[in-house]
Design a protein around this motif. Structure first.
Motif, mmCIF file in Angstrom:
data_model
loop_
_atom_site.group_PDB
_atom_site.id
_atom_site.type_symbol
_atom_site.label_atom_id
_atom_site.label_comp_id
_atom_site.label_asym_id
_atom_site.label_seq_id
_atom_site.Cartn_x
_atom_site.Cartn_y
_atom_site.Cartn_z
ATOM 1 N N ALA A 1 0.814 -1.200 -0.188
ATOM 2 C CA ALA A 1 0.045 0.130 -0.040
ATOM 3 C C ALA A 1 0.824 1.130 -0.138
ATOM 4 C CB ALA A 1 -1.059 0.013 1.239
ATOM 5 N N VAL B 1 1.033 4.255 1.803
ATOM 6 C CA VAL B 1 0.192 4.681 3.017
ATOM 7 C C VAL B 1 0.636 6.334 3.078
ATOM 8 C CG1 VAL B 1 0.026 4.586 5.342
ATOM 9 C CG2 VAL B 1 0.631 2.860 4.174
ATOM 10 N N THR C 1 1.258 10.372 10.167
ATOM 11 C CA THR C 1 0.521 9.056 10.520
ATOM 12 C C THR C 1 1.303 8.326 11.154
ATOM 13 O OG1 THR C 1 1.022 7.955 8.283
ATOM 14 C CG2 THR C 1 -0.920 9.509 8.542
ATOM 15 N N ILE D 1 2.848 1.932 9.584
ATOM 16 C CA ILE D 1 2.256 0.700 9.741
ATOM 17 C C ILE D 1 3.465 -0.317 9.695
ATOM 18 C CG2 ILE D 1 0.575 -0.967 8.840
ATOM 19 C CD1 ILE D 1 -0.693 1.353 7.680
ATOM 20 N N LEU D 2 4.299 -0.087 8.752
ATOM 21 C CA LEU D 2 5.263 -1.304 8.281
ATOM 22 C C LEU D 2 6.431 -1.319 9.572
ATOM 23 C CD1 LEU D 2 6.762 -3.359 6.596
ATOM 24 C CD2 LEU D 2 7.819 -1.354 5.418
ATOM 25 N N GLY E 1 8.457 -5.332 2.691
ATOM 26 C CA GLY E 1 7.996 -3.834 2.536
ATOM 27 C C GLY E 1 8.089 -3.278 1.099
ATOM 28 N N PHE E 2 7.526 -2.270 0.888
ATOM 29 C CA PHE E 2 7.996 -1.739 -0.621
ATOM 30 C C PHE E 2 8.757 -0.282 0.038
ATOM 31 C CE2 PHE E 2 6.068 -3.440 -4.325
ATOM 32 C CZ PHE E 2 5.588 -4.565 -3.614
ATOM 33 N N ALA E 3 9.419 0.248 -1.072
ATOM 34 C CA ALA E 3 10.023 1.461 -1.276
ATOM 35 C C ALA E 3 9.710 2.281 -2.565
ATOM 36 C CB ALA E 3 11.581 1.358 -0.873
ATOM 37 N N GLU F 1 10.916 5.285 -4.601
ATOM 38 C CA GLU F 1 12.162 6.068 -4.631
ATOM 39 C C GLU F 1 12.232 6.792 -5.949
ATOM 40 O OE1 GLU F 1 13.078 6.658 -1.683
ATOM 41 O OE2 GLU F 1 12.800 4.582 -0.586
ATOM 42 N N LYS G 1 15.541 1.501 4.855
ATOM 43 C CA LYS G 1 14.191 1.037 5.148
ATOM 44 C C LYS G 1 13.968 -0.296 5.534
ATOM 45 C CE LYS G 1 11.950 4.548 2.222
ATOM 46 N NZ LYS G 1 11.113 4.907 1.299
ATOM 47 N N ARG H 1 15.597 -0.157 9.143
ATOM 48 C CA ARG H 1 14.856 0.669 10.319
ATOM 49 C C ARG H 1 13.346 -0.173 10.513
ATOM 50 N NH1 ARG H 1 12.297 5.235 8.835
ATOM 51 N NH2 ARG H 1 12.992 4.955 6.790
ATOM 52 N N LYS H 2 12.794 -0.568 9.201
ATOM 53 C CA LYS H 2 11.457 -1.105 9.866
ATOM 54 C C LYS H 2 11.587 -2.727 9.903
ATOM 55 C CE LYS H 2 9.653 2.340 6.844
ATOM 56 N NZ LYS H 2 8.551 2.960 6.215
HETATM 57 N N1 CTP Z 1 4.518 2.667 5.126
HETATM 58 C C1 CTP Z 1 3.533 2.302 6.314
HETATM 59 N N2 CTP Z 1 3.040 3.259 7.096
HETATM 60 C C2 CTP Z 1 3.371 4.468 6.705
HETATM 61 C C3 CTP Z 1 4.207 4.956 5.640
HETATM 62 C C4 CTP Z 1 4.674 3.865 4.649
HETATM 63 O O1 CTP Z 1 3.522 0.969 6.419
HETATM 64 N N3 CTP Z 1 2.680 5.565 7.547
HETATM 65 C C5 CTP Z 1 5.079 1.524 4.357
HETATM 66 C C6 CTP Z 1 4.644 1.402 2.902
HETATM 67 O O2 CTP Z 1 3.493 0.559 2.743
HETATM 68 C C7 CTP Z 1 5.609 0.655 2.217
HETATM 69 C C8 CTP Z 1 6.987 1.426 3.181
HETATM 70 O O3 CTP Z 1 6.357 1.593 4.110
HETATM 71 O O4 CTP Z 1 5.722 -0.682 2.404
HETATM 72 C C9 CTP Z 1 7.888 2.444 2.444
HETATM 73 O O5 CTP Z 1 7.013 3.406 2.064
HETATM 74 P P1 CTP Z 1 7.754 4.625 1.619
HETATM 75 O O6 CTP Z 1 6.565 5.892 1.117
HETATM 76 O O7 CTP Z 1 8.462 4.290 0.321
HETATM 77 O O8 CTP Z 1 8.597 5.064 2.768
HETATM 78 P P2 CTP Z 1 8.480 5.935 4.059
HETATM 79 O O9 CTP Z 1 9.151 5.234 5.049
HETATM 80 O O10 CTP Z 1 7.318 6.325 4.122
HETATM 81 O O11 CTP Z 1 9.506 7.328 3.634
HETATM 82 P P3 CTP Z 1 9.453 8.316 2.756
HETATM 83 O O12 CTP Z 1 8.027 8.339 2.169
HETATM 84 O O13 CTP Z 1 9.896 9.610 3.529
HETATM 85 O O14 CTP Z 1 10.550 7.881 1.488
#
Ligand code: CTP
Ligand code: CA
Length: 226
Positions: free
Chosen positions: A99, A101, A128, A131-132, A146-148, A150, A161, A164-165
């Motif tokens: 997702a 998010v 927010t 979640i991950l 997880g996804f990233a 970029e 990520k 950290r996660k």
């Molecule tokens: N994710 C999540 N909850 C959030 C934000 C992100 O679970 N509030 C999860 C996404 O589902 C995805 C991963 O974290 O699997 C990475 O999302 P991404 O947007 O690439 O990274 P962020 O950690 O939000 O960092 P940024 O947007 O600053 O690159």
């Protein structure tokens, strides 16, 4: 039933996939969201079901075609998605967080439609819950993917990520490339594990990406359990 042979290597496994863009409401008729179509997550849910898994797809806003054979839970906000995942986390074997998010939501949600007044309007946003990251911190037996998304330094941010996660794998997509990421039928992904880059795929249809990803995920799950 699929016409092709698919190994049932996820039979008996509980799989949670999140998909789509979360919707963060400002008032009853307005919201913040993003361009995610949900197609990558839906394709992964279908690929997991084809391998015999019991799949729950937690879907926010999406334009993906409905799929058969998975249990769909509809949510709107990051907060609702968090609750929906946490309720099912203890019994999950694999969680894939495809997702998009929202990172921020409006601090206040108006009960009535906001009326226009001044020439400029400032909307205050707050972070927010990640979640991950929350799932990573609570992780026991679960395999966490997880996804990233970029646009630069893909490997660097993806590995950051992952660590950290507390993810087992990170699927990174360079969303600045044509044919990758949000709202297209194809994707160009790189898969990272704790030892670094595992596989860089060419541009493929999301269903093909999902199938290849599920193969690697299944292998790594089996290796981790062994
Ligand atoms: N994710 C999540 N909850 C959030 C934000 C992100 O679970 N509030 C999860 C996404 O589902 C995805 C991963 O974290 O699997 C990475 O999302 P991404 O947007 O690439 O990274 P962020 O950690 O939000 O960092 P940024 O947007 O600053 O690159
Ligand atoms: Ca983000």
């Amino acid at each position: 039933k699929q016409w092709f042979e698919q190994s049932q290597d996820l039979a008996g496994k509980q799989v949670i996939v999140t998909a789509g863009g979360t919707v963060e409401r400002l008032d009853p008729v307005r919201f913040l969201t993003n361009d995610s179509s949900g197609k990558m997550g839906f394709a992964l849910a279908e690929a997991a079901a084809n391998r015999g898994a019991n799949v729950t797809l937690i879907a926010a806003r999406t334009s993906a075609e409905p799929i058969q054979g998975v249990n769909i839970v509809h949510v709107e906000s990051a907060e609702q998605m968090l609750q929906a995942v946490l309720e099912r986390y203890d019994s999950a074997d694999l969680v894939i967080k495809a997702a998009a998010v929202a990172d921020y939501r409006p601090v206040a949600r108006a009960n009535h439609k906001i009326k226009k007044s001044e020439e400029k309007l400032v909307i205050e946003l707050e972070r927010t819950t990640d979640i991950l990251k929350t799932l990573g911190e609570k992780k026991k037996h679960q395999f966490l993917v997880g996804f990233a998304a970029e646009t630069e330094q893909v490997a660097h941010y993806a590995m950051d990520k992952l660590v950290r996660k507390h993810c087992d794998l990170i699927v990174a997509n360079d969303v600045s490339q044509e044919g990758a990421g949000f709202n297209v039928d194809t994707n160009i992904v790189q898969l990272f594990g704790e030892e670094g880059l595992l596989e860089a795929m060419p541009m493929l249809r999301k269903r093909e990406v999902a199938d290849r990803l599920m193969s690697i995920i299944t292998q790594r799950m089996q290796a981790k359990a062994a």
